[in-house]
Motif scaffolding. Structure first.
Motif, short mmCIF file in Angstrom:
data_model
loop_
_atom_site.label_atom_id
_atom_site.label_comp_id
_atom_site.label_asym_id
_atom_site.label_seq_id
_atom_site.Cartn_x
_atom_site.Cartn_y
_atom_site.Cartn_z
N LEU A 11 0.85 -1.19 0.00
CA LEU A 11 0.00 0.00 0.00
C LEU A 11 0.88 1.24 0.00
CD1 LEU A 11 -2.78 1.38 0.35
CD2 LEU A 11 -2.46 1.12 2.84
N ARG A 38 -0.53 -6.41 -15.33
CA ARG A 38 -1.35 -6.13 -14.16
C ARG A 38 -2.80 -6.44 -14.48
NH1 ARG A 38 -0.49 0.47 -13.99
NH2 ARG A 38 -1.65 0.97 -15.91
N THR A 40 -6.94 -6.01 -12.77
CA THR A 40 -7.92 -5.61 -11.76
C THR A 40 -9.16 -6.49 -11.94
OG1 THR A 40 -8.71 -3.88 -13.25
CG2 THR A 40 -7.08 -3.26 -11.59
N SER A 88 -3.75 6.30 -8.44
CA SER A 88 -4.75 5.34 -7.97
C SER A 88 -5.09 4.31 -9.06
CB SER A 88 -6.00 6.07 -7.52
OG SER A 88 -6.53 6.87 -8.57
N ASP A 90 -3.15 2.85 -10.92
CA ASP A 90 -2.13 1.80 -10.99
C ASP A 90 -2.44 0.65 -10.05
OD1 ASP A 90 0.30 4.43 -11.21
OD2 ASP A 90 -0.44 3.18 -12.85
N THR A 91 -3.47 0.81 -9.23
CA THR A 91 -3.86 -0.25 -8.30
C THR A 91 -4.26 -1.50 -9.07
OG1 THR A 91 -4.59 1.29 -6.60
CG2 THR A 91 -5.55 -0.92 -6.55
N GLN A 124 0.05 -7.73 -4.93
CA GLN A 124 -0.94 -6.67 -4.92
C GLN A 124 -0.26 -5.31 -4.73
OE1 GLN A 124 -4.54 -6.73 -5.17
NE2 GLN A 124 -4.23 -4.51 -5.31
N VAL A 125 -0.64 -4.36 -5.58
CA VAL A 125 -0.22 -2.97 -5.42
C VAL A 125 -1.48 -2.14 -5.24
CG1 VAL A 125 0.82 -0.98 -6.55
CG2 VAL A 125 1.90 -3.25 -6.74
N THR A 126 -1.54 -1.39 -4.14
CA THR A 126 -2.69 -0.54 -3.87
C THR A 126 -2.19 0.89 -3.67
OG1 THR A 126 -3.87 -2.37 -2.82
CG2 THR A 126 -4.68 -0.14 -2.40
N VAL A 127 -2.73 1.80 -4.46
CA VAL A 127 -2.34 3.20 -4.39
C VAL A 127 -3.53 3.99 -3.86
CG1 VAL A 127 -1.43 5.19 -5.62
CG2 VAL A 127 -0.82 2.87 -6.35
N SER A 128 -3.34 4.60 -2.72
CA SER A 128 -4.43 5.37 -2.12
C SER A 128 -4.33 6.83 -2.55
CB SER A 128 -4.36 5.28 -0.60
OG SER A 128 -3.16 5.84 -0.12
#
Length: 129
Positions: A11, A38, A40, A88, A90-91, A124-128
């Motif tokens: 994250l 990637r 989603t 975001s 890129d999540t 997992q990559v999560t961009v807030s």
């Protein structure tokens, strides 16, 4: 058989950076072109970046050009994806993949998931925002 293992996801806030790593089990790692994809939920797997066997040729999808850098260290059997200025959008779950040396390496071959022989399990990559 080649086993691939990704790491480095997590994250991060928008504008931040992450570096993904992909370690391959094969002694012949340098025989393979490497790619990062990637995905989603509900969407097809998307090409992100690809690199030739020696590392001299790289390809990127337009949305990450100037922000992401793919590289490899054949002595360490490892491919990398440096991700800067994350957004975001890129999540996703990020996968590395290995492609054999058949035919001429091109953007088209780099971005086609069906042309890759081996895949990792993803990170997992999560961009807030």
């Amino acid at each position: 058989q080649v086993q691939l293992a990704e790491s480095g996801g997590g994250l991060v806030q928008a504008g931040g950076s992450l570096r993904l790593s992909c370690v391959a089990s094969a002694r012949t790692f340098s025989n393979y072109r490497m790619g990062w994809f990637r995905q989603t939920p509900g969407k097809a797997r998307e090409f992100v970046a690809g690199i030739s066997r020696g590392g001299s040729t790289t390809y990127y999808t337009d949305s990450v050009k100037g922000r992401f850098t793919i590289s490899r260290d054949n002595a360490k059997n490892t491919a990398y994806l440096q991700m800067n200025s994350l957004k975001s959008e890129d999540t996703a779950v990020y996968y590395c993949a290995a492609q054999g040396p058949e035919a001429y390496y091109s953007q088209e071959r780099a971005q086609a998931p069906s042309l890759y022989d081996y895949w990792g399990q993803g990170t997992q990559v999560t961009v807030s925002s």
